[in-house]
Structures are given as structure tokens and as C-alpha cells.
Design a protein around this motif. Structure first.
Motif, PDB file in Angstrom:
ATOM      1  N   ASN A   1     -21.114 -70.823  55.763  1.00 57.35           N
ATOM      2  CA  ASN A   1     -20.726 -71.861  56.737  1.00 57.35           C
ATOM      3  C   ASN A   1     -19.297 -71.635  57.216  1.00 57.35           C
ATOM      4  O   ASN A   1     -18.989 -71.733  58.418  1.00 57.35           O
ATOM      5  N   LYS A   2     -18.418 -71.333  56.300  1.00 60.46           N
ATOM      6  CA  LYS A   2     -17.012 -71.111  56.647  1.00 60.46           C
ATOM      7  C   LYS A   2     -16.852 -69.892  57.542  1.00 60.46           C
ATOM      8  O   LYS A   2     -16.126 -69.925  58.546  1.00 60.46           O
ATOM      9  N   LYS A   3     -17.531 -68.815  57.218  1.00 68.58           N
ATOM     10  CA  LYS A   3     -17.381 -67.596  57.995  1.00 68.58           C
ATOM     11  C   LYS A   3     -17.998 -67.710  59.386  1.00 68.58           C
ATOM     12  O   LYS A   3     -17.481 -67.167  60.357  1.00 68.58           O
ATOM     13  N   ILE A   4     -19.114 -68.431  59.464  1.00 65.74           N
ATOM     14  CA  ILE A   4     -19.727 -68.638  60.779  1.00 65.74           C
ATOM     15  C   ILE A   4     -18.806 -69.467  61.657  1.00 65.74           C
ATOM     16  O   ILE A   4     -18.621 -69.187  62.849  1.00 65.74           O
ATOM     17  N   GLU A   5     -18.209 -70.496  61.048  1.00 68.10           N
ATOM     18  CA  GLU A   5     -17.275 -71.335  61.806  1.00 68.10           C
ATOM     19  C   GLU A   5     -16.074 -70.515  62.277  1.00 68.10           C
ATOM     20  O   GLU A   5     -15.648 -70.622  63.443  1.00 68.10           O
ATOM     21  N   GLU A   6     -15.523 -69.677  61.422  1.00 68.68           N
ATOM     22  CA  GLU A   6     -14.398 -68.844  61.805  1.00 68.68           C
ATOM     23  C   GLU A   6     -14.777 -67.863  62.909  1.00 68.68           C
ATOM     24  O   GLU A   6     -14.001 -67.614  63.841  1.00 68.68           O
ATOM     25  N   ALA A   7     -15.985 -67.292  62.795  1.00 67.42           N
ATOM     26  CA  ALA A   7     -16.432 -66.346  63.809  1.00 67.42           C
ATOM     27  C   ALA A   7     -16.634 -67.040  65.148  1.00 67.42           C
ATOM     28  O   ALA A   7     -16.323 -66.479  66.210  1.00 67.42           O
ATOM     29  N   ASN A   8     -17.160 -68.256  65.143  1.00 69.13           N
ATOM     30  CA  ASN A   8     -17.347 -69.007  66.398  1.00 69.13           C
ATOM     31  C   ASN A   8     -16.005 -69.328  67.044  1.00 69.13           C
ATOM     32  O   ASN A   8     -15.858 -69.261  68.280  1.00 69.13           O
ATOM     33  N   GLN A   9     -15.019 -69.707  66.219  1.00 70.94           N
ATOM     34  CA  GLN A   9     -13.688 -69.984  66.768  1.00 70.94           C
ATOM     35  C   GLN A   9     -13.080 -68.728  67.366  1.00 70.94           C
ATOM     36  O   GLN A   9     -12.447 -68.761  68.431  1.00 70.94           O
ATOM     37  N   ALA A  10     -13.268 -67.588  66.688  1.00 70.63           N
ATOM     38  CA  ALA A  10     -12.755 -66.327  67.209  1.00 70.63           C
ATOM     39  C   ALA A  10     -13.423 -65.968  68.527  1.00 70.63           C
ATOM     40  O   ALA A  10     -12.779 -65.482  69.463  1.00 70.63           O
ATOM     41  N   ALA A  11     -14.720 -66.255  68.627  1.00 71.31           N
ATOM     42  CA  ALA A  11     -15.448 -65.927  69.857  1.00 71.31           C
ATOM     43  C   ALA A  11     -14.960 -66.770  71.030  1.00 71.31           C
ATOM     44  O   ALA A  11     -14.920 -66.306  72.177  1.00 71.31           O
ATOM     45  N   GLU A  12     -14.603 -68.038  70.744  1.00 69.05           N
ATOM     46  CA  GLU A  12     -14.131 -68.916  71.815  1.00 69.05           C
ATOM     47  C   GLU A  12     -12.791 -68.463  72.376  1.00 69.05           C
ATOM     48  O   GLU A  12     -12.429 -68.771  73.521  1.00 69.05           O
ATOM     49  N   GLU A  13     -11.997 -67.740  71.567  1.00 71.80           N
ATOM     50  CA  GLU A  13     -10.696 -67.269  72.009  1.00 71.80           C
ATOM     51  C   GLU A  13     -10.766 -65.966  72.801  1.00 71.80           C
ATOM     52  O   GLU A  13      -9.784 -65.528  73.385  1.00 71.80           O
TER      53      GLU A  13
END
Length: 504
Positions: free
Chosen positions: A446-458
Motif C-alpha cells: 500500500n505504501k509503495k503504490i501510494e508513493e509510486a502514484n505520487q511520483a507519477a503525478e509529478e
């Protein structure tokens, strides 16, 4: 009288012991108990495993109770699988009734009512010592079996375990493995296909549905932490008696795979953790597996081979395993051949198939000049049984029809208030009541998916500006997850539970 004297000498010579022994009862000839002709089983041979068999109502339950009492008296702990809820009375003092007095007079043994220390254990939500295990401790083979998966689906489960091992992600409970299944089907499918090969979404969907079914059967309660520690099966009370650990399974009778798979995993773990004992004077632990056919039913050849291996090896750790079933043919021949003690209560011959089974059973026992084994098998009374064991030199003893001694503890179950009192006083109930939900695969993903989604938004939203060598969003997710690190590693053996890691 000469025949009786010869028989008595024959039995005494065959069952003479130099060391400590348990006494099962008195030998019978032509329907009569022979005074002072006792059936003694050396303690040092009780790690050679055994079988207790017989038709319903012939006295198997009381035989297990007698064996457990005798073992406890010598400071040997017992683990008992209580499928029908018959054994809790061991915790209460027995009562000497006229039929008990008469029986013990015939076999010339004293009767001393007493109770024995008991722990009541459970795999479910009922009161008692909670026995839990993590998904990782079960390993892919047994976890696939409990889900009743085919070979293809079991292969995917093995990949999931390997993936989590490689990424150092603990699989503790069912929500962990469900999360991994979802991840490899969606966000992480590219990563999985690159490193382990493509996985069908139909297969992962089937596995997920099976896990949900297991949750509904109580699996969500069983899988997790705090994991049960086998040292807690080896306890001795202040009077030097071994604890009788009764695993109550009355509420999971319709879930035999949960019970049987747990038993196999427990045996493998006991084997791994116990030190070698060699030729010890007595066993460290004796395990009674009631309704033993539940372990062997529908088992694949590979799984039967693993069971046979564990049975062969575990006795060197001082562990005796005793299978309890109605028909000895329920136990595979390869396992039967390894059993030192056999206690055969009466069998009933209602059909031609029954008569054939009785003949086969009789052929598995030593020949005797004093019994027509197949005939006596159908005429034994309640609380009577054929017995053959190993003497202190490992040589089979003579076949002896035996009038079994009566249990010294209560021959009935405890009341609800008595059960509640035992659980209230139990240190183990308090120890395992705590549920732990620390960081594992579910939280890590869950944590890594959230981090990856935030990275994708940037990332610059205009795709044309991306360089040809820039990673895609899926690759970002994949690389992000591969960086997951924890401080421990999984090591698995035969059943995948050979060590417990990730403990506080």
C-alpha cells in the motif's frame, strides 16, 4: 490350567521391562482376564509412534485417555486432537464406580482417582489458548492444499511466496496474500512477468476466491500473529505431571483441511525446532491425532511422501505420533509399517467387504498360538483390545488381547463453568490472546503504490516531452516495489515452516 499358565508366562516374558513403563491393562485368554499378567509398554519405545483403531463405541476414546494419563504421570506432555469434544474430563478427578472396581479386580491393578493438568486450545474463536500461524510459516505447499488448488494454481502460489521472499515482504495473514494477488494482477503485473513469467488473471482470480472462502470458514482468525510457540507444548506442572494439551476442534469438523494441514505444519515445525534426542529413556512429547483419515484423504503422492518422511524423522527428536481411526486401512501401508505400538479394538463384520477388511487387519498382527486373530477381532468387548508393541530391544511383543484399565480422571466432559475456570487460570490463554498486526506485505505494498502514484503525478503530463529512455509509470511502480527491504529473510524446508522469523 496348563494352557493358562503357559499363556501367562508367554505374556510376562514378552512384556517384561527393565526401565519405566506404562501399564495398559491385563491380558485376556478365552474371554477371561488372567491375574497379574500385565501389558507393559516401555517409555523408551513410545517415540516409535502407534495406531489406535476400532469401530465406533469400542473404547478408543478411553484408551487415549488412559495413555494420556499414564504419560502425564511420568512428566511427558501430550498434544491431543479432540475432534468430538470427548477428552476435557482429564482435568477432573474420576469416580470409582462398581464396574470399574470389578474390572480392576480382574486385572489386579489399583484404581486411584485423580486429575491431570490440562490446557484447552483452539484454532478458532472459541475460548482457549489461540493457536495461530502465519501464512509464511505454512509455506506454498500446505497453503495450496488448504485451498484445494490444482497444480497450475499451486504454481502461482509458489511464485507469490518466492516474490515475497525476494522482496523481503512478510506474509503474515490472509489480507497480506490477498494484497499481493491484487498487486501482481494490476500494478505489478509487468514486474512479475519480467522476473517470474506471465500469470493468468483467471488463475489469480480463482485463488483469491478460494482465500475468501477460507476467510469465511475461520481462516482469518487462524492466520496471523502471535504465532504459537511449540515450547508451550512441553510444559510440566508443579507436581511433575506433563500437561495434556487438548486442541478442541468441535467447531471445525466441517473444515477438515484446516485441521489436517495445521497438523502437518505443526509436525514439521516440531521436527525442525526440537534437538536430536537419540535413544532417550522417554519421549519429549506424544501427539494423538483423532480421525486420522482426515490427514490422508485426498492427499497427493508427493504429500504422502512428505508425511512419511516426517514420521520417519521426527521420532529421533523424541516425538511420538499416534493415529486414531476406525479402520486401520485408513492409514497408508507405508505409514503403518513405521508404527511400533498397535492397539486394535473390536471391528464389526456386517458385509463381505467388512470381513475382508478384518482379514487384512488380522494379517498385520503377529501370529499367535493362543488366538484366532480374525475371530477374536469381532468378539472383543468394550474396553478390550489386541495389543502389540516394541520391547526395549525394539522387538515386537507377543499379540495380547487386553482388558484395558479404566481412566483415573473423569470419563465425561467438563461443564462450561469448569472450562471457563481452566481458561481463566491459564497463563497461555493470556499470552496468546494478544493479536499483533505489524508491518507486512499489505502495508508495504500500500505504501509503495501510494508513493509510486505520487511520483507519477509529478511527471510532466505531456507525453511528447518524455525522452525515449524515461521509465513508464508501470516501471516506476515496479522499481519502487523492488526496493522494499526488511531486516529478515524467509527460510523454508519440507512444508515451508521450518523456522519462525519476523518476530519481535
Amino acid at each position: 490350567m496348563s494352557k493358562q499358565n503357559d499363556f501367562s508366562e508367554h505374556i510376562r516374558n514378552g512384556y517384561t521391562t527393565k526401565g519405566e513403563s506404562i501399564i495398559l491393562g491385563g491380558a485376556i485368554l478365552d474371554g477371561d482376564a488372567i491375574p497379574d499378567t500385565h501389558i507393559k509398554i516401555p517409555l523408551k519405545t513410545l517415540n516409535r509412534h502407534g495406531l489406535i483403531a476400532g469401530a465406533t463405541g469400542t473404547g478408543k476414546t478411553k484408551t487415549i485417555q488412559v495413555l494420556s494419563e499414564q504419560l502425564s504421570s511420568f512428566g511427558i506432555p501430550v498434544l491431543m486432537m479432540d475432534i468430538k469434544g470427548d477428552f476435557s474430563g482429564i482435568a477432573a478427578v474420576g469416580e470409582e464406580k462398581p464396574f470399574i472396581t470389578e474390572r480392576h479386580a480382574k486385572i489386579t491393578l489399583p484404581f486411584e482417582p485423580q486429575s491431570f493438568p490440562v490446557e484447552l486450545m483452539t484454532l478458532s474463536a472459541q475460548d482457549g489458548v489461540r493457536m495461530r500461524a502465519t501464512v509464511s510459516e505454512f509455506g506454498p505447499v500446505l497453503f495450496s492444499r488448504i485451498l484445494d488448488l490444482n497444480d497450475t494454481q499451486a504454481g502461482v502460489v509458489s511464485i507469490i511466496f518466492k516474490y515475497c521472499d525476494d522482496k523481503k515482504m512478510p506474509l503474515l495473514d490472509l489480507k497480506d496474500i490477498k494484497k499481493v494477488l491484487n498487486y501482481i494482477t494490476e500494478e505489478g503485473k509487468d514486474e512479475i512477468s519480467q522476473e517470474y513469467g506471465k500469470i493468468s488473471t483467471a488463475t489469480t482470480g480463482t485463488i483469491l476466491r478460494k482465500i475468501i472462502e477460507l476467510e469465511q470458514q475461520g481462516g482469518d482468525i487462524f492466520f496471523g500473529e502471535k504465532s504459537f510457540e511449540i515450547d508451550d507444548l512441553m510444559r510440566i506442572d508443579e507436581n511433575g505431571k506433563g500437561y495434556v494439551n487438548i486442541l478442541r476442534l468441535t467447531d471445525i469438523q466441517d473444515k477438515p483441511k484446516l485441521f489436517s494441514t495445521f497438523m502437518l505444519s505443526l509436525m514439521a515445525e516440531i521436527y525442525q525446532q526440537m534437538p536430536e534426542k537419540g535413544d532417550a529413556d522417554q519421549p519429549e512429547l506424544v501427539v494423538f491425532i483423532d480421525e486420522a483419515h482426515l490427514i490422508f484423504d485426498q492427499a497427493s503422492k508427493a504429500l504422502l511422501d512428505q508425511i512419511e518422511t516426517i514420521i520417519k524423522l521426527i521420532r529421533s527428536k523424541g516425538i511420538g505420533i499416534y493415529f486414531v481411526t476406525q479402520n486401520p486401512m485408513d492409514v497408508p501401508a507405508s505409514v503403518l509399517a513405521q508404527l511400533g505400538l498397535k492397539i486394535q479394538h473390536a471391528l464389526r463384520a456386517f458385509t463381505a467387504k467388512d470381513r475382508q477388511a478384518i482379514k487384512q487387519t488380522a494379517d498385520n498382527y503377529p501370529t499367535s498360538d493362543y488366538y484366532k486373530t480374525d475371530e477374536v477381532l469381532t468378539s472383543l468387548g468394550i474396553g478390550e483390545a489386541f495389543v502389540t508393541a516394541l520391547n526395549e530391544k525394539g522387538i515386537p511383543t507377543p499379540l495380547a488381547a487386553t482388558m484395558m484399565r479404566a481412566p483415573m480422571s473423569r470419563m465425561d466432559v467438563l461443564t462450561e463453568s469448569e472450562i471457563s475456570e481452566i481458561n481463566t487460570k491459564s497463563k497461555l490463554v493470556k499470552k496468546y490472546a494478544e493479536e499483533i498486526d505489524r508491518e507486512s506485505a499489505y502495508e508495504i505494498l500500500n505504501k509503495k503504490i501510494e508513493e509510486a502514484n505520487q511520483a507519477a503525478e509529478e511527471v510532466e503530463p505531456v507525453e511528447e516531452k518524455r525522452k525515449s529512455n524515461e521509465p513508464s509509470t508501470a516501471e516506476v511502480i515496479g522499481k519502487s516495489v523492488t526496493k522494499v527491504v526488511t531486516s529478515a529473510s524467509f527460510i523454508r524446508g519440507v512444508f515451508g515452516i521450518l523456522t519462525k522469523l519476523f518476530k519481535k
